[in-house]
Scaffold this motif. Structure first.
Motif, mmCIF file in Angstrom:
data_model
loop_
_atom_site.group_PDB
_atom_site.id
_atom_site.type_symbol
_atom_site.label_atom_id
_atom_site.label_comp_id
_atom_site.label_asym_id
_atom_site.label_seq_id
_atom_site.Cartn_x
_atom_site.Cartn_y
_atom_site.Cartn_z
ATOM 1 N N ARG A 14 86.465 4.907 26.758
ATOM 2 C CA ARG A 14 86.742 5.194 27.831
ATOM 3 C C ARG A 14 85.941 4.006 29.055
ATOM 4 N N LYS A 15 85.041 3.373 28.801
ATOM 5 C CA LYS A 15 84.680 2.288 29.527
ATOM 6 C C LYS A 15 85.625 1.131 29.707
ATOM 7 N N ILE A 16 86.446 0.997 28.716
ATOM 8 C CA ILE A 16 87.867 0.273 28.837
ATOM 9 C C ILE A 16 88.625 0.828 29.767
ATOM 10 N N CYS A 17 88.836 2.075 29.592
ATOM 11 C CA CYS A 17 89.868 2.580 30.697
ATOM 12 C C CYS A 17 89.515 2.491 32.095
ATOM 13 N N GLU A 18 88.132 2.538 32.220
ATOM 14 C CA GLU A 18 87.693 2.715 33.593
ATOM 15 C C GLU A 18 87.813 1.103 34.133
ATOM 16 N N VAL A 19 87.314 0.210 33.554
ATOM 17 C CA VAL A 19 87.308 -1.167 33.682
ATOM 18 C C VAL A 19 88.570 -1.971 33.774
ATOM 19 N N ALA A 20 89.590 -1.837 32.784
ATOM 20 C CA ALA A 20 90.968 -2.308 32.709
ATOM 21 C C ALA A 20 91.901 -2.325 33.622
ATOM 22 N N PRO A 21 92.177 -1.299 34.523
ATOM 23 C CA PRO A 21 92.717 -1.312 35.853
ATOM 24 C C PRO A 21 92.283 -2.370 36.955
ATOM 25 N N ARG A 22 90.985 -2.362 36.901
ATOM 26 C CA ARG A 22 90.521 -3.342 38.069
ATOM 27 C C ARG A 22 90.689 -4.900 37.486
ATOM 28 N N LEU A 23 90.529 -4.850 36.069
ATOM 29 C CA LEU A 23 90.869 -6.316 35.451
ATOM 30 C C LEU A 23 92.438 -6.674 35.296
ATOM 31 N N ARG A 24 93.325 -5.652 35.280
ATOM 32 C CA ARG A 24 94.451 -5.822 35.464
ATOM 33 C C ARG A 24 94.746 -6.231 33.698
ATOM 34 N N ASP A 25 94.158 -5.416 33.009
ATOM 35 C CA ASP A 25 94.293 -5.950 31.468
ATOM 36 C C ASP A 25 95.141 -4.677 30.792
ATOM 37 N N THR A 26 96.140 -4.549 31.243
ATOM 38 C CA THR A 26 97.117 -3.484 30.775
ATOM 39 C C THR A 26 97.332 -3.137 29.294
ATOM 40 N N SER A 81 93.965 4.130 20.558
ATOM 41 C CA SER A 81 92.852 4.454 19.691
ATOM 42 C C SER A 81 92.098 5.635 20.012
ATOM 43 N N MET A 82 92.328 5.993 21.305
ATOM 44 C CA MET A 82 91.468 7.222 21.568
ATOM 45 C C MET A 82 92.217 8.452 21.210
ATOM 46 N N LEU A 134 82.393 8.540 15.960
ATOM 47 C CA LEU A 134 83.433 8.797 16.722
ATOM 48 C C LEU A 134 83.125 8.799 18.279
ATOM 49 N N GLU A 135 81.942 9.311 18.497
ATOM 50 C CA GLU A 135 81.663 9.632 19.966
ATOM 51 C C GLU A 135 81.147 8.376 20.685
ATOM 52 N N ALA A 136 80.567 7.193 19.885
ATOM 53 C CA ALA A 136 80.245 6.251 20.287
ATOM 54 C C ALA A 136 81.301 5.443 20.671
ATOM 55 N N ALA A 137 82.515 5.562 19.563
ATOM 56 C CA ALA A 137 83.580 4.538 19.872
ATOM 57 C C ALA A 137 84.447 5.134 20.973
ATOM 58 N N ARG A 146 87.567 -6.809 25.830
ATOM 59 C CA ARG A 146 87.502 -7.431 24.389
ATOM 60 C C ARG A 146 86.252 -7.076 23.753
ATOM 61 N N THR A 147 85.243 -7.292 24.402
ATOM 62 C CA THR A 147 83.853 -6.898 23.489
ATOM 63 C C THR A 147 83.414 -5.506 23.314
ATOM 64 N N LEU A 148 84.157 -4.678 24.581
ATOM 65 C CA LEU A 148 84.067 -3.194 24.228
ATOM 66 C C LEU A 148 85.088 -2.748 23.164
ATOM 67 N N SER A 149 86.247 -3.344 23.074
ATOM 68 C CA SER A 149 87.157 -3.141 21.968
ATOM 69 C C SER A 149 86.520 -3.352 20.603
ATOM 70 N N ASP A 150 85.896 -4.580 20.367
ATOM 71 C CA ASP A 150 85.099 -4.911 19.321
ATOM 72 C C ASP A 150 84.121 -3.936 18.866
ATOM 73 N N MET A 151 83.363 -3.409 19.927
ATOM 74 C CA MET A 151 82.318 -2.647 19.632
ATOM 75 C C MET A 151 82.736 -1.142 19.242
#
Length: 379
Positions: A63-75, A84-85, A55-58, A40-45
């Motif tokens: 991309r970090k969300i896509c790396e972390v979300a599968p492990r956190l089961r945050d589909t 958004s990408m 756009l590059e920072a976004a 959620r924090t990454l999404s707000d950032m």
């Protein structure tokens, strides 16, 4: 006997390990299923970076969300990040990556009951096909988006899917189909007593009836629009947009007095839709000119020029302030770089002093060694 004894002892020793493996005691602990604060924090950032135009920072945050979300089961957050990408890649004019992101996001949610998200992604894919010259694929995807949106029962989802479907029909010239799509939106809005969505549907339908030249249908839906407008405040954006559409149609069909009434309503409430004040004055001037009331026409032409000049000045001042802010940022960056250069010069100067001292000491040591070596040799 000895062989059997060895086998039994081995089995007994290995039993705790196999049981632990079977029951998961020796496995790595699974991550918690609902820990979404990080994503959620990454999404707000990412959203903040996107709004600032970075756009590059976004993209890095998504991309970090896509790396972390599968492990956190945050589909849900994973799918939203991919969507958004896709929007960012569309803005960067990278259509292939945009489509890949949209399709991957759809794959994550297509087996869930979140029909609103599915419909949104299908609509985006359909619009992507249209904008990239593949209308034959867009039509079927847009139809599916509308069907899925009606399953959700959410008016926002139905409206977005209907807008996408009707715009595709409008581009393809399939006005009758586009009108049916918007009629379904209007019926759903009536059932849920949401007049603002009814106005959005009427506006698109009027454009299509006007394009087909169906004057009777235009008149009927103009009356339906009037009855809906009476139930809504004028300051709402949907009301202003509908009034603008009415003014255009009245002017086109020669009903200049009705068009002037509509423009006066917009003038009293300072617009509120897509038309700025100069365009409202210009519309009034043209109506008076068509009515051969040239004195009033000239009055409103001057008002349009005056309002246009003031808007131009506001735009220039806004651009000037943005330009000045950029200059200040560059000056600060330049001052910071100059400060760093001064530090580097000082460090280089001190390093040179140390190097000269080392060379001098090394020379003295070598000279001393040579002196001792020569002295021993002479002895």
């Amino acid at each position: 006997m000895k062989r059997w004894f060895i086998l039994i002892v081995t089995f007994v020793c290995c039993l705790p390990y196999s049981a632990g493996e079977a029951f998961g005691r020796d496995r790595e602990p699974l991550p918690p299923p609902t820990d979404t604060l990080y994503t959620r924090t990454l999404s707000d950032m990412a959203f903040d970076h996107y709004m600032k135009g970075d756009l590059e920072a976004a993209l890095d945050c998504y991309r970090k969300i896509c790396e972390v979300a599968p492990r956190l089961r945050d589909t849900a957050r994973w799918s939203a990040a991919l969507s958004s990408m896709g929007a960012i890649y569309r803005r960067k004019r990278m259509p292939d990556l945009c489509l890949v992101c949209y399709k991957e996001a759809l794959r994550l949610v297509e087996h869930t009951y979140d029909y609103a998200v599915q419909s949104n992604l299908l609509s985006k894919i359909a619009l992507h096909y249209v904008s990239n010259g593949r209308p034959e694929k867009a039509d079927s995807v847009a139809d599916k988006a509308v069907d899925v949106a009606h399953k959700s029962g959410e008016l926002k989802a139905i409206m977005f899917a209907s807008y996408a479907g009707s715009s595709i029909c409008f581009r393809n010239g399939a006005y009758a189909k586009g009108i049916r799509v918007m009629q379904s939106l209007v019926e759903e809005a009536k059932r849920k007593k949401q007049p603002q969505y009814m106005l959005r549907g009427y506006r698109v339908m009027l454009q299509m009836f006007d394009r087909r030249g169906l004057r009777d249908s235009v008149n009927y839906y103009m009356s339906q629009t009037d009855s809906t407008l009476n139930t809504m405040p004028v300051y709402m954006r949907e009301t202003a947009l509908m009034l603008e559409q009415q003014a255009v149609i009245y002017t086109k069909y020669g009903n200049f007095r009705k068009s002037l009434e509509v423009y006066r309503k917009l003038l009293r409430h300072q617009g509120g839709g897509n038309l700025t004040m100069d365009k409202i004055y210009l519309g009034m001037a043209r109506n008076y000119s068509s009515m051969r009331d040239y004195l009033r026409a000239m009055k409103y032409y001057y008002q349009a020029i005056k309002a246009g000049d003031s808007l131009h000045v506001v735009t220039l001042s806004r651009q000037d302030s943005v330009f000045n802010a950029r200059i200040v940022e560059r000056d600060e960056a330049l001052a910071e770089s100059e400060g760093q250069q001064d530090l580097l010069r000082q460090e280089i100067h001190s390093l040179r002093r140390i190097l000269y001292a080392i060379v001098a000491i090394a020379g003295l040591m070598i000279g001393g060694l040579l002196y001792l070596y020569g002295r021993n040799a002479s002895k």
